[in-house]
Design an enzyme around this catalytic site. Structure first.
Site, PDB file in Angstrom:
ATOM      1  N   HIS A 105      -3.921   5.858   3.311  1.00 13.08           N
ATOM      2  CA  HIS A 105      -4.573   4.639   2.826  1.00 13.08           C
ATOM      3  C   HIS A 105      -3.914   3.384   3.401  1.00 13.08           C
ATOM      4  O   HIS A 105      -4.594   2.467   3.884  1.00 13.08           O
ATOM      5  CB  HIS A 105      -4.515   4.636   1.295  1.00 13.08           C
ATOM      6  CG  HIS A 105      -5.358   3.600   0.627  1.00 13.08           C
ATOM      7  ND1 HIS A 105      -4.955   2.293   0.483  1.00 13.08           N
ATOM      8  CD2 HIS A 105      -6.575   3.674   0.034  1.00 13.08           C
ATOM      9  CE1 HIS A 105      -5.884   1.613  -0.174  1.00 13.08           C
ATOM     10  NE2 HIS A 105      -6.882   2.424  -0.456  1.00 13.08           N
ATOM     11  N   SER A 161     -10.980  -1.257  -1.164  1.00 12.38           N
ATOM     12  CA  SER A 161      -9.711  -1.190  -0.416  1.00 12.38           C
ATOM     13  C   SER A 161      -9.926  -1.474   1.059  1.00 12.38           C
ATOM     14  O   SER A 161      -9.034  -1.957   1.747  1.00 12.38           O
ATOM     15  CB  SER A 161      -9.081   0.200  -0.549  1.00 12.38           C
ATOM     16  OG  SER A 161      -8.394   0.346  -1.757  1.00 12.38           O
ATOM     17  N   ASP A 183       0.845  -1.196   0.000  1.00 17.09           N
ATOM     18  CA  ASP A 183       0.000   0.000   0.000  1.00 17.09           C
ATOM     19  C   ASP A 183       0.881   1.246   0.000  1.00 17.09           C
ATOM     20  O   ASP A 183       1.949   1.239  -0.602  1.00 17.09           O
ATOM     21  CB  ASP A 183      -0.932  -0.033   1.221  1.00 17.09           C
ATOM     22  CG  ASP A 183      -2.311   0.535   0.919  1.00 17.09           C
ATOM     23  OD1 ASP A 183      -2.393   1.742   0.645  1.00 17.09           O
ATOM     24  OD2 ASP A 183      -3.294  -0.220   0.951  1.00 17.09           O
TER      25      ASP A 183
END
Length: 779
Positions: free
Chosen positions: A226, A559, A153
């Site tokens: 994220h 996600s 990520d």
């Protein structure tokens, strides 16, 4: 198949075009080069070479047209070498050099770099992981601490309380990972929770130029947020009092709070590039991860041209469970990414928690919506404010209705609540545009793309998001009333929402057009309004102009659903360390449920109709039941290879999957990919109408009580009869294998696929497989 599918060709063209845009033209020579991933046959290395890097460099030298004035050699062109999940290299080549290299002996495939995108609290409770009967799942065991999840990520924010390692045992001695240091990331940034952190940027820099270290960290530290959010969702330690501006208040914890995390930073401001992602997969497998969580997607290529598919095949061979997000391309069909059968492909669904808000018009009519706004500016619920919509039509958005930057005339907006259509630009950014133009509030209206699905955001001014139907009515009122007014009220957090779960409208949909016999997505998990840890360097809105900083943020996307499954897989792995990745996937799929909390079939947020397996796969994950599935459908590396043997791949294309040179096609699936021992059963009748019947075979392994008996139940179908033999499976020992066949006989060819289920029931377990029957149109 690549020659047959125009949609696939179009998608690949778009991805390659995007890559070309990002190539930085430092010199004419550099601008002609692109990154290619080169798959090599390791066994073909000639004896004079002492290592593979020498051989790879020689190969690159042999196809290089002109050496640079500085004496550029083959190894100067090489960005990465891959040697664990698969064998090969990533190198900078011109198109002509790449074509020549593909003709060289020992070169299996040369694939252009692909740009991937990120697929951007209450979930443990909703999933049943905090009920009293779940104590056995959270029970302290040494094995809990031995499961390591690799998260590919944007990096990790190590100071987050979600990565506190209090009470964790020492890092396992067989862990081979590293804690790479860099800007604001020291050795002590790792601990017994974050056991590894690495960065991969050579492919990114080759495509976009050097990383601007003033804008992002050239280290594992996460500036985007994220990666921190996904890592905490997988394995975050419990944090009491977690919330976002008071919303979703409670204890935030990951799915596997005692598992460990290894962060592999592969995504940067300009995207995530396949050469970096593949290097991270290769390194993660070498480091010793047990689970890989990859919330990224880059479109669909054929199996032999999809480098991530090839790399994860190698990870699966090494016993690593791989979970990937399905993508946020829904509700359009055929919008899936990451469809290889050895990958667990995860769609998104809602939970029973919401953040309600209301819009009250001057007519006194009230509409329901959602919001995470919490700020000093508050609209009185007892007062009405002027309302304006700058679009021309309530039913179809136009450029003036999206509230784009610079598009709002201050004289029409100041002191008013502005209606903005969803789409084109980020949702929160629209509110920023309204605020800048003098607006005092915003109503964010869905268009047909999003239907009635509502996603809450931490807006910068009072704002409420509403569904498409409500939006049309509100817009119609604003356009037809000379003195339209409204007020907005934000109501906080509510739980017990019904129905739930509901398949998210944005969640990418099947079918899997590479192989209709393999159901995708595999399942769905919570992916809407998920609270988890956040970076300290970016506002919850992700807007650089937003000064707010938070420890937790609420995000939506596949996600967010992918790490839920990765974490539950880690839990299963800790209880059953001898299970293969396919056995773990089988446990997740066969225990998934297909009814919501009103006991009705799962519904689809994009419309009123029930969702289908092309939307929700096998169903919604049920972690407690997945720990003890009763039976599992196992699939080994050779079985997956046999599947590839049915996919019209040439011997050279198959070779990219044969890291072990002795793997060959044995044709055990009788040329029908539907015979892969997959937990879902898909019967695909060909265009030839003379084919009236089809028999598929499955084998299950008993992982429940030693002595047990299972009876089969099959839902009825209009277009075909379905016969299972035998109708009872009698097990006399644990790990015993028994097989059965499913015969489909066409009654009448249907224009659309039919969906149903096959369930094996014992006194203690229920093992369900979705069943899909498809008739291809006659030629």
């Amino acid at each position: 198949m690549a020659n047959k599918n125009p949609l696939q060709k179009c998608f690949l063209f778009i991805i390659l075009s995007i890559n070309l845009i990002f190539v930085q033209a430092e010199t004419v020579q550099i601008s002609q080069k692109k990154t290619y991933v080169v798959h090599m046959d390791r066994s073909a290395m000639p004896s004079p070479y002492t290592n593979h890097l020498q051989w790879y460099s020689s190969k690159i030298n042999s196809v290089t047209q002109h050496k640079s004035q500085q004496g550029e050699q083959g190894d100067d062109r090489i960005l990465y070498t891959y040697q664990t999940a698969f064998h090969g290299l990533a190198a900078q080549l011109t198109e002509e050099e790449a074509e020549r290299l593909e003709e060289e002996d020992g070169v299996v495939a040369v694939i252009p770099e692909t740009r991937y995108e990120l697929h951007t609290t209450r979930s443990p409770t909703f999933l049943g992981l905090e009920r009293q009967e779940s104590e056995r799942v959270w029970a302290e065991r040494v094995t809990d601490h031995d499961v390591i999840v690799g998260v590919l990520d944007t990096g990790i924010w190590p100071e987050s309380e979600s990565f506190n390692d209090t009470g964790m045992s020492p890092v396992p001695s067989n862990w081979r990972g590293a804690c790479e240091t860099g800007k604001r990331f020291l050795k002590r940034s790792c601990n017994r929770k974050i056991v590894g952190a690495r960065v991969f940027y050579k492919g990114y820099e080759a495509a976009t130029g050097k990383i601007e270290e003033e804008l992002e960290y050239k280290s594992p530290r996460d500036k985007d947020g994220h990666g921190t959010h996904t890592a905490a969702t997988v394995a975050g330690s419990p944090v009491k009092g977690a919330n976002l501006f008071g919303f979703a208040y409670g204890t935030a914890r990951g799915m596997a709070p005692k598992a460990r995390v290894a962060a592999y930073k592969v995504c940067w401001v300009g995207g995530c590039f396949s050469s970096d992602i593949l290097s991270a997969v290769d390194q993660a497998v070498a480091d010793g991860v047990h689970v890989l969580s990859i919330s990224l997607g880059g479109g669909i290529s054929t199996y032999s041209r999809d480098s991530l598919s090839i790399a994860t095949f190698g990870a699966m061979e090494m016993g690593v469970f791989v979970s990937c997000s399905a993508g946020n391309g829904g509700p359009d069909p055929l919008s899936l990414t990451n469809v290889s059968p050895w990958i667990t492909t995860v769609g998104a669904s809602t939970m029973d928690r919401d953040f309600p808000a209301t819009v009250k018009l001057g007519t006194m009519r009230t509409f329901k919506g959602v919001s995470l706004y919490k700020g000093r500016a508050v609209l009185s619920k007892n007062k009405q404010y002027p309302l304006v919509y700058l679009g021309r039509n309530a039913s179809s958005p136009d450029p003036t209705s999206f509230c784009l930057d610079g598009a709002l005339d201050r004289s029409h907006v100041v002191g008013k609540i502005v209606i903005c259509d969803r789409g084109v630009t980020p949702r929160v950014q629209k509110g920023q545009v309204v605020k800048k133009a003098g607006g005092i509030g915003m109503i964010l209206t869905n268009t047909a793309t999003n239907g009635e699905e509502l996603v809450a955001d931490s807006h910068l001014l009072p704002a409420v998001a509403v569904g498409e139907k409500e939006g049309k009515l509100i817009k119609q009122y604003a356009m037809t009333s000379k003195k339209a007014t409204a007020t907005l009220e934000i109501l906080g957090t509510r739980i017990g929402i019904k129905p739930s779960p509901v398949v998210a409208a944005f969640s990418s949909r099947g079918p899997n057009f590479l192989s209709l016999e393999i159901l995708k997505p595999d399942l769905v998990a919570p992916g809407v309004n998920i609270l988890a840890a956040w970076t300290g360097d970016l506002a919850p809105s992700s807007l650089s102009s937003d000064p707010r900083r938070v420890k937790f943020n609420i995000l939506s996307g596949t996600s967010m659903s992918c790490p839920h499954v990765s974490g539950v897989a880690a839990l299963i792995r800790s209880r059953h360390p001898d299970w293969s990745p396919a056995a773990v996937k089988s446990a997740l799929m066969t225990t998934a449920y297909v009814h919501d909390n009103t006991l009705k079939p799962l519904s689809d947020a994009s419309g009123a109709a029930p969702s289908s397996p092309y939307d929700h796969g096998a169903g919604h994950i049920d972690p407690l039941k997945a720990m003890d599935p009763g039976l599992v459908y196992d699939i080994g590396p050779q079985d997956y290879f046999e599947f590839l043997c049915t996919q019209d791949l040439s011997p050279s294309q198959l070779k990219v999957f044969t890291k072990h040179s002795n793997r060959t096609c044995k044709h055990t699936l009788a040329k029908n990919p539907g015979n892969l021992n997959y937990p879902a059963i898909s019967a695909l009748f060909p265009e030839n109408t003379r084919v009236k019947s089809m028999t598929l075979r499955r084998t299950v392994i008993n992982v429940g009580p030693h002595i047990s008996s299972y009876k089969v139940f099959v839902s009825p179908f209009k277009g075909a009869s379905v016969t299972v033999q035998p109708k009872t499976l009698n097990f006399t020992s644990k790990h015993q294998k028994l097989s059965y066949t499913v015969t489909f006989r066409t009654r009448m060819r249907m224009n659309r696929p039919e969906f149903g289920g096959l369930v094996w029931k014992s006194t203690t377990h229920k093992v369900r497989s979705p069943v899909i029957i498809t008739w291809l149109p006659p030629l």
